[in-house]
Design an enzyme around this catalytic site. Structure first.
Site, PDB file in Angstrom:
ATOM      1  N   GLY A  37       4.984  13.722  -8.352  1.00  0.00           N
ATOM      2  CA  GLY A  37       5.289  12.437  -7.723  1.00  0.00           C
ATOM      3  C   GLY A  37       5.877  12.625  -6.319  1.00  0.00           C
ATOM      4  O   GLY A  37       5.581  11.856  -5.398  1.00  0.00           O
ATOM      5  N   ASP A  38       6.701  13.638  -6.172  1.00  0.00           N
ATOM      6  CA  ASP A  38       7.295  13.921  -4.854  1.00  0.00           C
ATOM      7  C   ASP A  38       6.211  14.340  -3.857  1.00  0.00           C
ATOM      8  O   ASP A  38       6.249  13.973  -2.680  1.00  0.00           O
ATOM      9  CB  ASP A  38       8.352  15.031  -4.970  1.00  0.00           C
ATOM     10  CG  ASP A  38       9.370  14.729  -6.057  1.00  0.00           C
ATOM     11  OD1 ASP A  38       9.683  13.544  -6.241  1.00  0.00           O
ATOM     12  OD2 ASP A  38       9.825  15.671  -6.730  1.00  0.00           O
ATOM     13  N   GLY A  76      -3.824   9.286 -13.142  1.00  0.00           N
ATOM     14  CA  GLY A  76      -4.057   8.996 -11.727  1.00  0.00           C
ATOM     15  C   GLY A  76      -3.052   8.006 -11.160  1.00  0.00           C
ATOM     16  O   GLY A  76      -1.892   8.007 -11.571  1.00  0.00           O
ATOM     17  N   SER A 126       2.322   5.911  -9.890  1.00  0.00           N
ATOM     18  CA  SER A 126       1.673   7.123 -10.388  1.00  0.00           C
ATOM     19  C   SER A 126       1.678   7.084 -11.899  1.00  0.00           C
ATOM     20  O   SER A 126       2.648   6.635 -12.521  1.00  0.00           O
ATOM     21  CB  SER A 126       2.372   8.372  -9.854  1.00  0.00           C
ATOM     22  OG  SER A 126       3.690   8.431 -10.338  1.00  0.00           O
ATOM     23  N   MET A 127       0.577   7.523 -12.498  1.00  0.00           N
ATOM     24  CA  MET A 127       0.424   7.423 -13.953  1.00  0.00           C
ATOM     25  C   MET A 127       0.086   8.788 -14.550  1.00  0.00           C
ATOM     26  O   MET A 127      -0.752   8.896 -15.449  1.00  0.00           O
ATOM     27  CB  MET A 127      -0.654   6.377 -14.265  1.00  0.00           C
ATOM     28  CG  MET A 127      -0.337   5.013 -13.621  1.00  0.00           C
ATOM     29  SD  MET A 127      -1.513   3.706 -14.002  1.00  0.00           S
ATOM     30  CE  MET A 127      -2.970   4.303 -13.163  1.00  0.00           C
ATOM     31  N   GLY A 128       0.729   9.839 -14.024  1.00  0.00           N
ATOM     32  CA  GLY A 128       0.541  11.186 -14.556  1.00  0.00           C
ATOM     33  C   GLY A 128      -0.927  11.578 -14.597  1.00  0.00           C
ATOM     34  O   GLY A 128      -1.640  11.423 -13.599  1.00  0.00           O
ATOM     35  N   SER A 129      -1.383  12.024 -15.771  1.00  0.00           N
ATOM     36  CA  SER A 129      -2.768  12.511 -15.899  1.00  0.00           C
ATOM     37  C   SER A 129      -3.797  11.388 -15.774  1.00  0.00           C
ATOM     38  O   SER A 129      -4.998  11.641 -15.768  1.00  0.00           O
ATOM     39  CB  SER A 129      -2.939  13.227 -17.227  1.00  0.00           C
ATOM     40  OG  SER A 129      -2.675  12.311 -18.260  1.00  0.00           O
TER      41      SER A 129
HETATM   42  N1  ATP Z   1      -2.058  16.278 -15.762  1.00  0.00           N
HETATM   43  C1  ATP Z   1      -2.480  15.817 -14.574  1.00  0.00           C
HETATM   44  N2  ATP Z   1      -3.786  15.918 -14.204  1.00  0.00           N
HETATM   45  C2  ATP Z   1      -4.222  15.475 -13.005  1.00  0.00           C
HETATM   46  N3  ATP Z   1      -3.414  14.888 -12.093  1.00  0.00           N
HETATM   47  C3  ATP Z   1      -2.114  14.750 -12.394  1.00  0.00           C
HETATM   48  C4  ATP Z   1      -1.566  15.201 -13.647  1.00  0.00           C
HETATM   49  N4  ATP Z   1      -0.230  14.948 -13.648  1.00  0.00           N
HETATM   50  C5  ATP Z   1       0.045  14.372 -12.459  1.00  0.00           C
HETATM   51  N5  ATP Z   1      -1.063  14.247 -11.705  1.00  0.00           N
HETATM   52  C6  ATP Z   1      -1.166  13.689 -10.348  1.00  0.00           C
HETATM   53  O1  ATP Z   1       0.154  13.583  -9.805  1.00  0.00           O
HETATM   54  C7  ATP Z   1       0.481  12.210  -9.575  1.00  0.00           C
HETATM   55  C8  ATP Z   1       1.963  11.985  -9.826  1.00  0.00           C
HETATM   56  O2  ATP Z   1       2.266  12.340 -11.148  1.00  0.00           O
HETATM   57  P1  ATP Z   1       3.361  11.613 -12.052  1.00  0.00           P
HETATM   58  O3  ATP Z   1       2.957  10.213 -12.343  1.00  0.00           O
HETATM   59  O4  ATP Z   1       3.597  12.494 -13.217  1.00  0.00           O
HETATM   60  O5  ATP Z   1       4.612  11.592 -11.063  1.00  0.00           O
HETATM   61  P2  ATP Z   1       6.182  11.546 -11.380  1.00  0.00           P
HETATM   62  O6  ATP Z   1       6.396  11.163 -12.814  1.00  0.00           O
HETATM   63  O7  ATP Z   1       6.816  10.702 -10.359  1.00  0.00           O
HETATM   64  O8  ATP Z   1       6.576  13.071 -11.148  1.00  0.00           O
HETATM   65  P3  ATP Z   1       7.912  13.723 -10.538  1.00  0.00           P
HETATM   66  O9  ATP Z   1       8.955  12.633 -10.514  1.00  0.00           O
HETATM   67  O10 ATP Z   1       8.231  14.847 -11.469  1.00  0.00           O
HETATM   68  O11 ATP Z   1       7.600  14.219  -9.183  1.00  0.00           O
HETATM   69  C9  ATP Z   1      -0.469  11.431 -10.464  1.00  0.00           C
HETATM   70  O12 ATP Z   1      -0.687  10.113  -9.998  1.00  0.00           O
HETATM   71  C10 ATP Z   1      -1.732  12.285 -10.374  1.00  0.00           C
HETATM   72  O13 ATP Z   1      -2.397  12.063  -9.135  1.00  0.00           O
HETATM   73 MG    MG Z   2       8.868  10.745  -9.841  1.00  0.00          MG
END
Ligand code: ATP
Ligand code: MG
Length: 306
Positions: A254-255, A228, A223-226
């Site tokens: 992410g969860d 995708g 997962s790459m935050g915003s």
């Molecule tokens: N700002 C955003 N806009 C659109 N989609 C987002 C955004 N932030 C997160 N997402 C969606 O959520 C998914 C997971 O986010 P992220 O990569 O931040 O997970 P994470 O760092 O493991 O989070 P956590 O550990 O807090 O649950 C992304 O791949 C995307 O689909």
């Molecule tokens: Mg996570």
């Protein structure tokens, strides 16, 4: 249909958010509002599964102050089977200053887990692994546990025939990979930590995923935050682009992705549809509305990369 899913949260937390009109350090501040929520990454997975209509068993350690967590989970249709340990479940306090939205945080360490409590947990993982098709292991470790704990628990669960999902960081992720879990969902920072160098090019991320798959792990979602996500299994690699959303909170996105993945494999979705559903579930989390999952599932743009 999956018979059952268990989630393991070794270090749950109670998030206590306090709002003040203007925060002044070293003085008496009065709360304008405050809220409590129960957290911890495996618990978050169970909560999203409940939103998606899938029941699960929630395992891990809870302190004396956290009995209400089990009650709250039961109300959501989740079956708690936590081990009650001496000491307190950590409370993470966040003070939000409404005048400038600045936040001040104080995080507690959580209880110390002795070998005796750890043995009890291994027993329960063993018990549920025999009965569940999937077990997730997520999040940071409480004090007293070694970094090879996920490696050991994954091995126990695999021996009993369960498919294991690992969502961890640093050494506990690196060691956990040695037991070849079924699926991992690192975020891009966790993946960079793992390979030990920057991953600026998304094609490079894909190559790393392929290496992980060839080491015996069946599915990787990065997962790459915003930006995708990238989904990889032995049959293909898919790039899921993010939706433009009115973000409420990205906590637990992410969860939610892990929960969406479980829903999809439960329904027997192929790789592309699984990538799509996992991304849709995380999108619902960040706007806090799971009723739109079908719509998001249709709308997410996916490219096949390999
Ligand atoms: N700002 C955003 N806009 C659109 N989609 C987002 C955004 N932030 C997160 N997402 C969606 O959520 C998914 C997971 O986010 P992220 O990569 O931040 O997970 P994470 O760092 O493991 O989070 P956590 O550990 O807090 O649950 C992304 O791949 C995307 O689909
Ligand atoms: Mg996570």
């Amino acid at each position: 249909m999956v018979e059952m899913i268990a989630t393991v949260t070794l270090n749950p937390a109670i998030d206590h958010t306090v709002y003040v009109e203007r925060f002044v350090p070293c003085s008496l501040n009065r709360a304008a509002d405050s809220e409590y929520s129960i957290g911890g990454k495996g618990i978050n997975v169970s909560k999203v599964l409940a939103e998606l209509g899938i029941s699960s068993i929630a395992l891990g350690f809870l302190g004396k102050n956290a009995g209400h967590i089990s009650d709250e989970l039961k109300e959501m249709g989740i079956t708690p089977d936590f081990i009650e340990v001496p000491g307190n479940t950590r409370t993470n306090i966040k003070i939000i200053d409404r005048s400038n939205a600045a936040s001040t945080e104080v995080n507690e360490p959580g209880p110390w887990i002795t070998p005796e409590w750890l043995n009890e947990l291994k027993e329960r993982v063993l018990y549920w692994a025999e009965r569940c098709e999937y077990i997730t292991f997520s999040g940071s470790l409480p004090q007293g546990l070694n970094e090879d704990i996920y490696k050991e628990l994954i091995q126990i669960a695999k021996e009993k025939g369960a498919r294991t999902i690992l969502d961890a960081d640093g050494e506990s992720l690196r060691k956990g990979l040695e037991s070849a879990p079924y699926m991992i969902k690192p975020n891009i920072h966790e993946l960079k930590n793992l390979v030990g160098h920057p991953l600026d090019d998304e094609r490079e991320v894909m190559n790393v995923c392929n290496e992980i798959i060839s080491s015996g792990i069946e599915v990787v979602i990065v997962s790459m935050g915003s930006k995708g996500s990238i989904y990889a299994d032995s049959k293909g690699v898919y790039r899921a682009y993010p939706l433009e959303l009115d973000v409420k909170s990205t906590v637990g996105a992410g969860d939610a992705m892990v929960a969406g993945f479980l829903y999809a494999v439960d329904r027997g979705f192929d790789g592309e549809s699984t990538a799509r559903f996992a991304a849709a579930s995380s999108s619902c989390r960040i706007i806090s509305d799971f009723k739109r999952i079908r719509e998001f599932y249709e709308r997410i743009r996916i490219e096949r990369w390999q």
